[in-house]
Write an enzyme that holds these catalytic residues in place. Sequence first.
Site, PDB file in Angstrom:
ATOM      1  N   CYS A 187       0.819  -1.213   0.000  1.00 35.17           N
ATOM      2  CA  CYS A 187       0.000   0.000   0.000  1.00 35.17           C
ATOM      3  C   CYS A 187       0.859   1.273   0.000  1.00 35.17           C
ATOM      4  CB  CYS A 187      -0.879   0.036   1.225  1.00 35.17           C
ATOM      5  SG  CYS A 187      -1.746  -1.492   1.556  1.00 35.17           S
TER       6      CYS A 187
ATOM      7  N   TRP B 257      -3.152  -2.552  -1.337  1.00 38.63           N
ATOM      8  CA  TRP B 257      -2.804  -3.902  -1.810  1.00 38.63           C
ATOM      9  C   TRP B 257      -3.446  -4.829  -0.800  1.00 38.63           C
ATOM     10  CZ3 TRP B 257       0.013  -8.293  -0.400  1.00 38.63           C
ATOM     11  CH2 TRP B 257       0.470  -9.101  -1.447  1.00 38.63           C
TER      12      TRP B 257
ATOM     13  N   ASN C  79      -1.120   1.558   6.203  1.00 37.25           N
ATOM     14  CA  ASN C  79      -0.309   0.509   5.578  1.00 37.25           C
ATOM     15  C   ASN C  79       0.123  -0.445   6.670  1.00 37.25           C
ATOM     16  OD1 ASN C  79      -0.375   2.011   3.286  1.00 37.25           O
ATOM     17  ND2 ASN C  79       1.812   2.468   3.228  1.00 37.25           N
ATOM     18  N   GLY C  80       0.141  -1.730   6.366  1.00 29.04           N
ATOM     19  CA  GLY C  80       0.606  -2.700   7.353  1.00 29.04           C
ATOM     20  C   GLY C  80      -0.502  -3.672   7.710  1.00 29.04           C
TER      21      GLY C  80
ATOM     22  N   GLU D  23      18.083 -15.507 -11.477  1.00 32.15           N
ATOM     23  CA  GLU D  23      17.551 -14.147 -11.612  1.00 32.15           C
ATOM     24  C   GLU D  23      16.849 -13.968 -12.971  1.00 32.15           C
ATOM     25  OE1 GLU D  23      16.795 -11.866  -9.855  1.00 32.15           O
ATOM     26  OE2 GLU D  23      16.758 -10.035 -11.021  1.00 32.15           O
TER      27      GLU D  23
ATOM     28  N   GLU E  35       8.017 -12.947 -13.507  1.00 35.46           N
ATOM     29  CA  GLU E  35       7.254 -11.904 -12.814  1.00 35.46           C
ATOM     30  C   GLU E  35       6.636 -10.890 -13.753  1.00 35.46           C
ATOM     31  OE1 GLU E  35      11.168  -9.422 -11.199  1.00 35.46           O
ATOM     32  OE2 GLU E  35       9.302  -9.270 -10.112  1.00 35.46           O
TER      33      GLU E  35
ATOM     34  N   LYS F  23       6.116  -3.525  -5.082  1.00 32.42           N
ATOM     35  CA  LYS F  23       7.540  -3.167  -5.137  1.00 32.42           C
ATOM     36  C   LYS F  23       8.240  -3.476  -3.823  1.00 32.42           C
ATOM     37  CE  LYS F  23      11.283  -1.347  -6.763  1.00 32.42           C
ATOM     38  NZ  LYS F  23      12.048  -2.252  -7.639  1.00 32.42           N
TER      39      LYS F  23
HETATM   40  C1  F6R Z   1      12.046  -8.922  -8.378  1.00 29.48           C
HETATM   41  C2  F6R Z   1      11.997  -8.029  -7.233  1.00 29.48           C
HETATM   42  C3  F6R Z   1      11.762  -8.636  -5.899  1.00 29.48           C
HETATM   43  C4  F6R Z   1      12.634  -7.938  -4.835  1.00 29.48           C
HETATM   44  C5  F6R Z   1      12.271  -8.477  -3.446  1.00 29.48           C
HETATM   45  C6  F6R Z   1      13.122  -7.844  -2.362  1.00 29.48           C
HETATM   46  O1  F6R Z   1      12.292  -8.213  -9.557  1.00 29.48           O
HETATM   47  O2  F6R Z   1      12.139  -6.854  -7.364  1.00 29.48           O
HETATM   48  O3  F6R Z   1      11.991 -10.003  -5.911  1.00 29.48           O
HETATM   49  O4  F6R Z   1      13.967  -8.168  -5.129  1.00 29.48           O
HETATM   50  O5  F6R Z   1      10.929  -8.217  -3.181  1.00 29.48           O
HETATM   51  O6  F6R Z   1      12.908  -6.466  -2.294  1.00 29.48           O
HETATM   52  P1  F6R Z   1      13.959  -5.530  -1.606  1.00 29.48           P
HETATM   53  O7  F6R Z   1      15.191  -5.569  -2.433  1.00 29.48           O
HETATM   54  O8  F6R Z   1      13.319  -4.173  -1.585  1.00 29.48           O
HETATM   55  O9  F6R Z   1      14.208  -6.072  -0.231  1.00 29.48           O
END
Ligand code: F6R
Length: 596
Positions: free
Chosen positions: A2, A74, A100-101, A470, A477, A591
């Site tokens: 969110c 979300w 959020n949360g 990767e 995704e 994200k």
């Molecule tokens: C894939 C992607 C996710 C993040 C994961 C960790 O493209 O972006 O798999 O790598 O959610 O997120 P962070 O790096 O913010 O801890």
Amino acid sequence: MCGIIGYAGDECAVPIIVDGLKKLEYRGYDSAGIAIFDGGGFNVVKQKGRLAALEEKLENTSLCGNMGIGHTRWATHGEPSDVNSHPHLGSGSKIAVVHNGIIENYKQLKARLERRGITFASQTDSEVVAQLAEYYYKGDLLDAVIKTANALEGSYALGIMCLEEPDVLIAVKKDNPLIVGVSQNANFIASDVPAILKHTNQVYYLEDKEIAVLTKNGVEFFNTDKEPLTKQIETITWSVDSAEKGGYPHFMLKEIMEQPKVLRDTIQTEITKLPDISQFNKIVITACGSAYNAGVVSKYVFERLCRFPSIEVDLASEFRYKDACVDEKTLVILVSQSGETADTIAAMREAKSKGAVTLSIVNVVGSTLAKEADYTVYTAAGPEIAVATTKAFSTQLAVLYKLAVKFAVDLQKISQEEAKTLSDEIATIPDKVAEILTHIDFIQKYASTCIGYKSIFFIGRNIDYAIALEGSLKLKEISYIHSEAYAGGELKHGTISLVEEDTLVVAISCCQRLYPKIFSNMEQVISRGAKVFLVSNAAEAEEHDKLSLLKLPDIHELFSPSLSAIVLQLFSYYVAANKGCDIDKPRNLAKSVTVE
Ligand code: F6R
């Protein structure tokens, strides 16, 4: 996850909040809403689906007012729907809340409030915050927020307004990020910098249980004992343009193309404060998703250069619950773009509680991982908006390589001269990435022929296998094509049964020693009818006529994932683009995953 934006100023809040919500779209959401104080009361407009649908709804209103809160939701508790969208109001419409949360004790709180005759409109955990704050409100919003915060268990970032205090917007957080932005004419709250960067680069990062009381004229901070706090203002160095698409069709493509620059910035930034590696007998690298894959790549590099007795890579979501064998002789490295991933934060706290020393590699300045880890090294990727990480991943690799070289010298496993040679090689990565980006047309064309596959496999050996993980994650995704990555040597142990006529196998081969091995894997799949896309710097690859080849520039084997990753990112991007997928906001994904 969110997103929150709140505004207190002189202008009409609606377009400012909607614009802020657009900047938060990348976090992932399935509904959105806005509450404006319009002089008489709260006007709330909420809509399931994309922001465009909310905007359409808003066009049919004359909604205006100088104070408001907005939210992209979300869904966690309660399906995505208009009624479950935020903001939520108390049943007397006196308090409006965005959250959020996850409120873990919402059922108990809800039951208590229902016993007092309060009726709930939604199925969310968040509504309980609005109802509780309204129940506690006895003429002082700050008091009501303190009581509410003290009653809540779980994680929250909250924006709260009250009908009877129309000049005040209150924010409080626990285990969920929230910033306060200040400017001459207006003040803001937001989950993330891009939402307000257009208006100000002056921000305060709220710590857990700190409360910000905003009016259009200023901001005051308090703790939950209502004592005033003095906080340090921070200047964001990201440019406004960095959070805009800049003419590219998608943020993801823009961010892929930015990699030579952000890699150069990251590689050139000196790492100053690090623990003494000789005090440890174990390194654990833990993270989620792509950041975990960066960790898997780096395990090969640490192992090869540092010859360290024990190096493990663990998914943060696994590490946090496995009662890990770590202690004060363990260095736990946490890798994260956002610095707010719930599992990675929990892993860090678990490691710390067992006495381990923690080092975070983080992109977002002021994030929880950056602040709480014993040591922090920043990647200089700038704001990453596309859900699928590209430039942050690449800069994570660069930092991990640099750490491995530094630790190897400190452990006397390599000489200063060898370290210099390796560092010089790392410094060539940005230019080599730029060279790969000149092959964009070839990759685009090739990817356009791949949209019909139901499944695509990625194979590699050793560090090439790490980067295959990767490549596979990136593809699935954003393109929604099923994909798996296998170590080439594992094919014969079961996986090869999946290979049939016209299966696509993407092979990565940048380990000189292992060319013959991966080539023989390719022959095995080709002889079973598979098509192969080879990403390699091997001269021999050019002699192979039964495959499509993207030839990479030469580089030290240990740093080759930085080059193959670029091809895999572009491949995934163009497969998804040709399929017409919503690349920057893939379905069901967020994200930054700030809840478990
Ligand atoms: C894939 C992607 C996710 C993040 C994961 C960790 O493209 O972006 O798999 O790598 O959610 O997120 P962070 O790096 O913010 O801890």
